[in-house]
Write an enzyme that holds these catalytic residues in place. Structure first.
Site, PDB file in Angstrom:
ATOM      1  N   LYS A  40      30.407  47.176  41.673  1.00 40.49           N
ATOM      2  CA  LYS A  40      30.549  46.352  42.867  1.00 40.49           C
ATOM      3  C   LYS A  40      29.161  46.096  43.449  1.00 40.49           C
ATOM      4  O   LYS A  40      28.446  47.028  43.790  1.00 40.49           O
ATOM      5  CB  LYS A  40      31.437  47.068  43.884  1.00 40.49           C
ATOM      6  CG  LYS A  40      31.536  46.330  45.208  1.00 40.49           C
ATOM      7  CD  LYS A  40      32.608  46.924  46.097  1.00 40.49           C
ATOM      8  CE  LYS A  40      32.601  46.239  47.455  1.00 40.49           C
ATOM      9  NZ  LYS A  40      33.625  46.803  48.346  1.00 40.49           N
ATOM     10  N   LYS A  49      32.855  43.092  40.521  1.00 44.61           N
ATOM     11  CA  LYS A  49      33.027  42.357  41.774  1.00 44.61           C
ATOM     12  C   LYS A  49      31.684  42.022  42.382  1.00 44.61           C
ATOM     13  O   LYS A  49      30.835  42.909  42.425  1.00 44.61           O
ATOM     14  CB  LYS A  49      33.824  43.255  42.723  1.00 44.61           C
ATOM     15  CG  LYS A  49      34.028  42.696  44.106  1.00 44.61           C
ATOM     16  CD  LYS A  49      34.808  43.665  44.932  1.00 44.61           C
ATOM     17  CE  LYS A  49      34.854  43.138  46.347  1.00 44.61           C
ATOM     18  NZ  LYS A  49      35.217  44.134  47.288  1.00 44.61           N
TER      19      LYS A  49
END
Ligand code: PBG
Length: 334
Positions: A202, A256
């Protein structure tokens, strides 16, 4: 492996593109409704559907409304819904205890959905930001985001979600060691089949902006998340993080944001061959939706093309705010 191509005109690539039938037969990757996870925002109240300004077409829903939405999603064939709570600012503290309150908004919503729509998998977010007075995903002391203390809090939060009936836990906090700690706690509490979809790679991204409005964290957040989320310049580090989380007990892994990081998705899939997901985040949604609303792009076409791109990059599934719309289009044979 790769056959030698005959020269033109023996080989004409346009032959297999000449009709819909041939294009369909030679298509390498396809999007299915079964690839979609639908992130939804929840809030307190009854019969509330509150539009989010920076995400046209997306609302915060009260628990009764999110149950109805889950029912609709299940009817469309969407396998999973992911809950993000908008927390009353009065409940946000420096110690974040609302995060593991068994009766907090997210846990109430999990129970309500599992009672009425048991067939849809409910995914959660494991991170402290919606409950934190300073908007960070971990506990903060003297301006420092604490790792190990945050992991203890995240374990309590994860257990409360599992007790409420969550099927998939999504640790999105990027603290070190949280997957192992959560997995051990789940095993010890006999939650053997609760899966962990780790937000393993992320990035510290500006594409999360609209989401922070949606969960009411924008105002609270002091500073940025660069001491725990990844540097957008890094790629090898993503593989190390994925490997670490798999070893600690993640069943599935996520990259992400999505569209700007498709190269990472491909590397992850090729390297590990594990269930790999990408999150088409709020800023990506708003960018496509905003351009469509202005008439600058064809909204349906860019939506479907962007989702197909995740499959081509090796993803098994996609978290996307477009899920119900894409599902409807897929059902109509688009
Ligand atoms: C926070 C969390 C974020 C998102 C999912 N979980 C935001 C952040 O890290 O600041 C972003 C999702 C989106 O932008 O759609 N734990």
């Amino acid at each position: 492996m790769r056959p030698t191509q005959a020269a033109f005109p023996t080989t004409r690539f346009r032959r297999t593109r000449a009709s819909t039938a041939l294009r369909d037969l030679t298509q390498e990757n396809r999007l299915s409704v079964k690839d979609l996870i639908w992130p939804v925002f929840i809030r307190d109240g009854m019969n509330v559907d509150e539009p989010i300004g920076s995400m046209p077409g997306v609302s915060r829903l009260s628990v009764d409304r999110v149950v109805a939405a889950a029912e609709r999603a299940a009817g469309l064939g969407i396998p999973a819904i992911c809950l993000f709570p908008y927390t009353d600012p009065a409940l946000k503290t420096e110690t974040c205890e609302e995060a593991w309150n068994p009766d907090n908004l997210a846990n109430r919503a999990i129970r309500a959905i599992k009672a009425e729509v048991p067939e849809i998998a409910v995914m959660t977010d494991v991170a402290l930001d919606p409950y934190n007075a300073n908007g960070h995903d971990g506990l903060v002391r003297d301006g420092v985001i604490l790792n190990d203390e945050s992991v203890e809090a995240l374990v309590k939060m994860a257990l409360a979600q599992a007790e409420s009936g969550a099927d998939i836990l999504g640790p999105s906090d990027m603290m070190d060691g949280r997957i192992g700690a959560i997995r051990q706690a789940l095993e010890a509490a006999d939650h053997r089949n609760v899966t962990i979809l780790s937000y393993a790679a992320k990035y510290a991204s500006a594409f999360y902006g609209p989401f922070r409005d949606a969960v009411g964290a924008s105002g609270a957040l002091k500073g940025d998340k660069k001491t725990y989320q990844m540097n957008p310049g890094n790629s090898d580090e993503a593989l190390r993080l994925i490997e670490r989380d798999l070893r600690e007990g993640a069943d599935m892994v996520m990259v992400k944001p999505g569209m700007p990081y498709l190269d990472i998705c491909r590397r992850v899939k090729d390297t590990f061959g594990v269930p790999t997901y990408a999150y088409q985040v709020s800023g990506e949604y708003s960018m496509l939706r905003g351009a469509a609303l202005n008439g600058w792009v064809d909204g349906e076409k860019v939506m479907m093309e962007s989702l197909l791109a995740f499959k081509r990059a090796g993803c098994d599934g996609i978290l996307t705010y477009f899920a119900p719309e894409a599902a409807l289009l897929l059902a109509s044979g688009a």
